[in-house]
Motif scaffolding. Structure first.
Motif, PDB file in Angstrom:
ATOM      1  N   LEU B  47       0.823  -1.211   0.000  1.00 21.02           N
ATOM      2  CA  LEU B  47       0.000   0.000   0.000  1.00 21.02           C
ATOM      3  C   LEU B  47       0.857   1.261   0.000  1.00 21.02           C
ATOM      4  CD1 LEU B  47      -2.926  -0.904   2.396  1.00 21.02           C
ATOM      5  CD2 LEU B  47      -3.097  -0.277   0.015  1.00 21.02           C
ATOM      6  N   TRP B  48       1.982   1.249   0.745  1.00 20.82           N
ATOM      7  CA  TRP B  48       2.857   2.421   0.744  1.00 20.82           C
ATOM      8  C   TRP B  48       3.457   2.629  -0.641  1.00 20.82           C
ATOM      9  CZ3 TRP B  48       2.644   6.265   3.823  1.00 20.82           C
ATOM     10  CH2 TRP B  48       2.357   6.097   5.175  1.00 20.82           C
ATOM     11  N   LEU B  50       2.174   1.701  -3.466  1.00 20.37           N
ATOM     12  CA  LEU B  50       1.089   2.180  -4.330  1.00 20.37           C
ATOM     13  C   LEU B  50       0.846   3.667  -4.115  1.00 20.37           C
ATOM     14  CD1 LEU B  50      -0.835   0.685  -6.279  1.00 20.37           C
ATOM     15  CD2 LEU B  50      -2.499   0.665  -4.458  1.00 20.37           C
ATOM     16  N   LEU B  51       0.870   4.076  -2.830  1.00 21.04           N
ATOM     17  CA  LEU B  51       0.625   5.483  -2.510  1.00 21.04           C
ATOM     18  C   LEU B  51       1.701   6.373  -3.123  1.00 21.04           C
ATOM     19  CD1 LEU B  51      -1.112   7.455  -0.792  1.00 21.04           C
ATOM     20  CD2 LEU B  51       0.581   7.185   0.983  1.00 21.04           C
ATOM     21  N   PHE B  52       2.986   5.973  -2.951  1.00 19.93           N
ATOM     22  CA  PHE B  52       4.067   6.811  -3.476  1.00 19.93           C
ATOM     23  C   PHE B  52       4.029   6.862  -4.994  1.00 19.93           C
ATOM     24  CE2 PHE B  52       6.744   8.657  -0.313  1.00 19.93           C
ATOM     25  CZ  PHE B  52       6.461   7.960   0.838  1.00 19.93           C
ATOM     26  N   GLN B  54       1.320   6.508  -6.899  1.00 16.77           N
ATOM     27  CA  GLN B  54       0.168   7.349  -7.263  1.00 16.77           C
ATOM     28  C   GLN B  54       0.522   8.817  -7.111  1.00 16.77           C
ATOM     29  OE1 GLN B  54      -3.339   6.390  -8.089  1.00 16.77           O
ATOM     30  NE2 GLN B  54      -3.144   8.523  -8.665  1.00 16.77           N
ATOM     31  N   HIS B  55       1.236   9.152  -6.015  1.00 19.04           N
ATOM     32  CA  HIS B  55       1.605  10.545  -5.778  1.00 19.04           C
ATOM     33  C   HIS B  55       2.527  11.066  -6.867  1.00 19.04           C
ATOM     34  CE1 HIS B  55       2.411  14.230  -3.609  1.00 19.04           C
ATOM     35  NE2 HIS B  55       3.710  14.000  -3.696  1.00 19.04           N
ATOM     36  N   ASP B  58       0.612  11.629  -9.990  1.00 16.74           N
ATOM     37  CA  ASP B  58      -0.202  12.842  -9.907  1.00 16.74           C
ATOM     38  C   ASP B  58       0.643  14.085 -10.120  1.00 16.74           C
ATOM     39  OD1 ASP B  58      -2.279  11.602  -7.171  1.00 16.74           O
ATOM     40  OD2 ASP B  58      -2.347  11.271  -9.338  1.00 16.74           O
ATOM     41  N   VAL B  59       1.845  14.121  -9.471  1.00 19.81           N
ATOM     42  CA  VAL B  59       2.720  15.291  -9.612  1.00 19.81           C
ATOM     43  C   VAL B  59       3.137  15.457 -11.067  1.00 19.81           C
ATOM     44  CG1 VAL B  59       4.985  16.178  -9.023  1.00 19.81           C
ATOM     45  CG2 VAL B  59       3.542  15.290  -7.247  1.00 19.81           C
ATOM     46  N   GLU B  61       1.550  14.370 -13.760  1.00 18.56           N
ATOM     47  CA  GLU B  61       0.390  14.781 -14.541  1.00 18.56           C
ATOM     48  C   GLU B  61       0.123  16.270 -14.376  1.00 18.56           C
ATOM     49  OE1 GLU B  61      -1.754  11.578 -16.601  1.00 18.56           O
ATOM     50  OE2 GLU B  61      -2.098  13.735 -16.447  1.00 18.56           O
TER      51      GLU B  61
END
Lengths: 110, 69
Positions: B47-48, B50-52, B54-55, B58-59, B61
């Motif tokens: 999960l960590w 995946l979170l990093f 995704q972040h 996003d940055v 994008e």
């Protein structure tokens, strides 16, 4: 972004450490500690894997919730500004007075 | 044989499906279920990651769409 439309990607993403993440992480940790105490285990030292998992799940949910919140507020702001732009007669410029014009002259009595 | 006596035979099978106090064991904290612990830590790490990821997506994008990079 699962529930967010494509236009939401224009917004700056929240940091990894953000308000909702921290709060949900803490809530997850509290849940794990409560689970420990209800099963008569030492609250902090037992089930560290469970605490870590719950904190992580809370942090993850908090990050996506912050993204969703940012998008919702951004759409509200956009709609509000668009309305103000289309109805200028409802938002007249108020004339501003300085304090010098409002305040009475000062006569010190010492 | 009365039906009650026949039904007693199911106790061997029943142990697999239900737990009663004669059969069940109390959870023993000194012998952790390493599979479950491993799964918990593994999904935490996943999960960590995946979170990093995704972040950073996003940055990237955000920067591409606003012409900053």
């Amino acid at each position: 972004m699962g529930l967010l439309p494509d236009e939401a990607k224009v917004l700056p993403p929240p940091g990894i450490v953000n308000r909702n993440s921290v709060w949900f992480g803490l809530c997850g940790w509290a849940t794990a500690m409560l689970h420990n105490s209800l099963n008569r285990r030492p609250a902090l030292k037992a089930g560290v894997h469970r605490q870590a998992l719950f904190i992580t799940v809370g942090w993850f949910i908090g990050y996506h919730l912050t993204k969703y919140e940012n998008y919702k507020y951004a759409t509200l702001d956009r709609d509000m500004n668009e309305y103000i732009r289309l109805h200028p007669n409802e938002f007249p410029e108020k004339e501003r007075k300085t304090f010098a014009e409002i305040v009475e002259p000062f006569h010190p009595i010492r | 044989m009365p039906l009650g006596r026949l039904l007693l035979r199911t106790s061997a099978v029943n142990k697999m499906i239900s737990r009663n106090s004669f059969v069940a064991s109390k959870p023993d904290p000194s012998k952790p279920n390493m599979l479950r612990v491993g799964l918990a830590f593994g999904s935490t790490a996943f999960l960590w990651a995946l979170l990093f990821k995704q972040h950073s997506t996003d940055v990237h994008e955000y920067k591409t769409r606003n012409g900053l990079q």
